[in-house]
Write a protein that holds these residues in place. Structure first.
Motif, mmCIF file in Angstrom:
data_model
loop_
_atom_site.group_PDB
_atom_site.id
_atom_site.type_symbol
_atom_site.label_atom_id
_atom_site.label_comp_id
_atom_site.label_asym_id
_atom_site.label_seq_id
_atom_site.Cartn_x
_atom_site.Cartn_y
_atom_site.Cartn_z
ATOM 1 N N GLY A 51 0.799 -1.225 0.000
ATOM 2 C CA GLY A 51 0.000 0.000 0.000
ATOM 3 C C GLY A 51 0.827 1.267 0.000
ATOM 4 O O GLY A 51 0.425 2.272 -0.584
ATOM 5 N N LEU A 52 1.991 1.252 0.645
ATOM 6 C CA LEU A 52 2.791 2.465 0.732
ATOM 7 C C LEU A 52 3.243 2.963 -0.633
ATOM 8 O O LEU A 52 2.973 4.111 -0.979
ATOM 9 N N PRO A 53 3.928 2.138 -1.454
ATOM 10 C CA PRO A 53 4.359 2.661 -2.756
ATOM 11 C C PRO A 53 3.207 3.020 -3.685
ATOM 12 O O PRO A 53 3.284 4.020 -4.412
ATOM 13 N N VAL A 54 2.125 2.241 -3.662
ATOM 14 C CA VAL A 54 0.974 2.559 -4.511
ATOM 15 C C VAL A 54 0.359 3.882 -4.084
ATOM 16 O O VAL A 54 0.055 4.751 -4.911
ATOM 17 N N ALA A 55 0.177 4.054 -2.777
ATOM 18 C CA ALA A 55 -0.396 5.296 -2.263
ATOM 19 C C ALA A 55 0.503 6.485 -2.592
ATOM 20 O O ALA A 55 0.018 7.580 -2.901
ATOM 21 N N LEU A 56 1.819 6.290 -2.536
ATOM 22 C CA LEU A 56 2.748 7.370 -2.861
ATOM 23 C C LEU A 56 2.611 7.805 -4.311
ATOM 24 O O LEU A 56 2.618 9.004 -4.615
ATOM 25 N N ILE A 57 2.489 6.846 -5.224
ATOM 26 C CA ILE A 57 2.348 7.179 -6.647
ATOM 27 C C ILE A 57 1.047 7.938 -6.900
ATOM 28 O O ILE A 57 1.035 8.969 -7.592
ATOM 29 N N ILE A 58 -0.051 7.459 -6.326
ATOM 30 C CA ILE A 58 -1.348 8.123 -6.507
ATOM 31 C C ILE A 58 -1.336 9.512 -5.872
ATOM 32 O O ILE A 58 -1.771 10.504 -6.487
ATOM 33 N N LEU A 59 -0.817 9.601 -4.660
ATOM 34 C CA LEU A 59 -0.765 10.883 -3.960
ATOM 35 C C LEU A 59 0.124 11.880 -4.692
ATOM 36 O O LEU A 59 -0.237 13.050 -4.867
ATOM 37 N N GLY A 60 1.292 11.425 -5.146
ATOM 38 C CA GLY A 60 2.210 12.306 -5.869
ATOM 39 C C GLY A 60 1.599 12.846 -7.148
ATOM 40 O O GLY A 60 1.752 14.033 -7.477
ATOM 41 N N SER A 61 0.888 11.990 -7.875
ATOM 42 C CA SER A 61 0.238 12.414 -9.125
ATOM 43 C C SER A 61 -0.840 13.460 -8.852
ATOM 44 O O SER A 61 -0.941 14.469 -9.563
ATOM 45 N N ALA A 62 -1.645 13.214 -7.819
ATOM 46 C CA ALA A 62 -2.709 14.168 -7.474
ATOM 47 C C ALA A 62 -2.122 15.504 -7.045
ATOM 48 O O ALA A 62 -2.595 16.575 -7.461
ATOM 49 N N ILE A 63 -1.071 15.465 -6.240
ATOM 50 C CA ILE A 63 -0.429 16.698 -5.777
ATOM 51 C C ILE A 63 0.146 17.482 -6.950
ATOM 52 O O ILE A 63 0.012 18.710 -7.027
ATOM 53 N N LEU A 64 0.774 16.780 -7.889
ATOM 54 C CA LEU A 64 1.387 17.443 -9.046
ATOM 55 C C LEU A 64 0.333 18.143 -9.902
ATOM 56 O O LEU A 64 0.521 19.298 -10.313
ATOM 57 N N ILE A 65 -0.770 17.469 -10.190
ATOM 58 C CA ILE A 65 -1.829 18.052 -11.030
ATOM 59 C C ILE A 65 -2.469 19.256 -10.342
ATOM 60 O O ILE A 65 -2.643 20.326 -10.949
ATOM 61 N N ILE A 66 -2.790 19.095 -9.075
ATOM 62 C CA ILE A 66 -3.449 20.185 -8.343
ATOM 63 C C ILE A 66 -2.506 21.373 -8.181
ATOM 64 O O ILE A 66 -2.913 22.536 -8.326
ATOM 65 N N SER A 67 -1.232 21.103 -7.919
ATOM 66 C CA SER A 67 -0.251 22.185 -7.745
ATOM 67 C C SER A 67 -0.059 22.985 -9.029
ATOM 68 O O SER A 67 0.198 24.188 -8.989
ATOM 69 N N PHE A 68 -0.186 22.313 -10.183
ATOM 70 C CA PHE A 68 -0.077 23.010 -11.467
ATOM 71 C C PHE A 68 -1.138 24.099 -11.573
ATOM 72 O O PHE A 68 -0.843 25.248 -11.925
ATOM 73 N N PHE A 69 -2.382 23.756 -11.255
ATOM 74 C CA PHE A 69 -3.458 24.751 -11.300
ATOM 75 C C PHE A 69 -3.227 25.841 -10.254
ATOM 76 O O PHE A 69 -3.516 27.014 -10.502
ATOM 77 N N GLY A 70 -2.714 25.451 -9.082
ATOM 78 C CA GLY A 70 -2.460 26.439 -8.035
ATOM 79 C C GLY A 70 -1.392 27.439 -8.436
ATOM 80 O O GLY A 70 -1.553 28.652 -8.240
ATOM 81 N N CYS A 71 -0.292 26.951 -9.011
ATOM 82 C CA CYS A 71 0.796 27.835 -9.454
ATOM 83 C C CYS A 71 0.323 28.782 -10.556
ATOM 84 O O CYS A 71 0.548 29.993 -10.493
ATOM 85 N N CYS A 72 -0.341 28.221 -11.570
ATOM 86 C CA CYS A 72 -0.798 29.032 -12.703
ATOM 87 C C CYS A 72 -1.848 30.045 -12.266
ATOM 88 O O CYS A 72 -1.826 31.205 -12.683
ATOM 89 N N GLY A 73 -2.770 29.596 -11.426
ATOM 90 C CA GLY A 73 -3.812 30.505 -10.960
ATOM 91 C C GLY A 73 -3.261 31.657 -10.155
ATOM 92 O O GLY A 73 -3.731 32.798 -10.267
ATOM 93 N N ALA A 74 -2.235 31.392 -9.342
ATOM 94 C CA ALA A 74 -1.660 32.434 -8.499
ATOM 95 C C ALA A 74 -0.819 33.411 -9.309
ATOM 96 O O ALA A 74 -0.989 34.632 -9.218
ATOM 97 N N ILE A 75 0.092 32.902 -10.140
ATOM 98 C CA ILE A 75 1.035 33.786 -10.831
ATOM 99 C C ILE A 75 0.359 34.567 -11.955
ATOM 100 O O ILE A 75 0.749 35.693 -12.274
ATOM 101 N N ARG A 76 -0.686 33.985 -12.574
ATOM 102 C CA ARG A 76 -1.412 34.661 -13.658
ATOM 103 C C ARG A 76 -2.607 35.457 -13.140
ATOM 104 O O ARG A 76 -3.301 36.113 -13.916
ATOM 105 N N GLU A 77 -2.833 35.379 -11.843
ATOM 106 C CA GLU A 77 -3.966 36.063 -11.225
ATOM 107 C C GLU A 77 -5.258 35.692 -11.942
ATOM 108 O O GLU A 77 -6.083 36.549 -12.284
#
Length: 230
Positions: A51-77
């Motif tokens: 469960g640990l490595p599988v959860a890490l892969i899923i969690l990392g992917s979700a964090i990366l996608i969500i962070s992309f929108f967060g970065c773009c939304g913040a810097i582009r206002e």
């Protein structure tokens, strides 16, 4: 925008940039830990036992996608991207809270299911050793209850996964792992179950703060542009 909201904008951008980097590192770390999954069936079994490595892969992917929108939304206002980020973060937060509640209520049932999957991996080892090899490598264990399981089944030689992979040979009482995989896997989950729960609560709290910041930024950008239009 005012000084306060400009600060929120850059804090949100830096926060999500760090989250994106962490997401990439989490995916890479999970991928290194997780090996030998050849089918959806393997993946389903491995989710509990590894469960640990599988959860890490899923969690990392979700964090990366969500962070992309967060970065773009913040810097582009961009209020649209900021609200998309907030919506995705809200969904992740709800899923995480559900998992935390599950963790508080279902420890015994989950560990029993994990034990059954280890039993199944052992019973099916003659057809495919994929999951059994992964268990022995990840948890440093041998057989279902110990290396004697192999000897009782008239197997003259232990598999290399029962020892350090750098070893030339795997010999009982010399360099073979003494603990069985059923015990090793269930003990790992019992030991780390509370840690997983409280780490999840900490991450959820940070996500909630990010959600509030994103909503404030999106609302401020929308109001600022509305005022500028007059």
């Amino acid at each position: 925008m005012g000084c306060g909201m400009s600060m929120v904008k850059y804090i949100l951008f830096l926060f999500n940039l760090l989250c994106a980097i962490c997401g990439i590192l989490i995916i890479a770390f999970g991928a290194m830990m997780f090996t030998d999954v050849n089918s959806i069936k393997d993946l389903g079994d491995a989710f509990a036992t590894q469960g640990l490595p599988v959860a890490l892969i899923i969690l990392g992917s979700a964090i990366l996608i969500i962070s992309f929108f967060g970065c773009c939304g913040a810097i582009r206002e961009s209020s649209c991207m900021s609200m998309t980020y907030a919506a995705l973060l809200f969904v992740l937060l709800v899923c995480q809270v559900a998992l935390i509640v599950f963790a508080f209520l279902s420890k015994t049932e989950f560990i029993n299911e994990v034990a059954k999957i280890v039993d199944k991996a052992w019973d099916e080892r003659h057809n495919t050793r994929t999951l059994m090899d992964s268990l022995e490598t990840s948890y440093k264990c041998c057989g279902k209850t110990g290396y004697k399981d192999y000897l009782l089944n008239v197997q003259l030689q232990l598999p290399k996964t029962c020892c350090d992979l750098n070893a030339d040979s795997c010999i009982p009482l010399v360099n073979a792992y003494s603990v069985g995989c059923r015990s090793a896997v269930t003990q790992w989950w019992e030991k780390n179950w509370d840690l997983i729960k409280y780490v999840g609560i900490g991450i959820a709290a940070v996500e909630f703060i990010g959600l509030v910041f994103a909503c404030c930024l999106a609302n401020n950008v929308r109001n600022y542009r509305r005022r500028s239009a007059y």
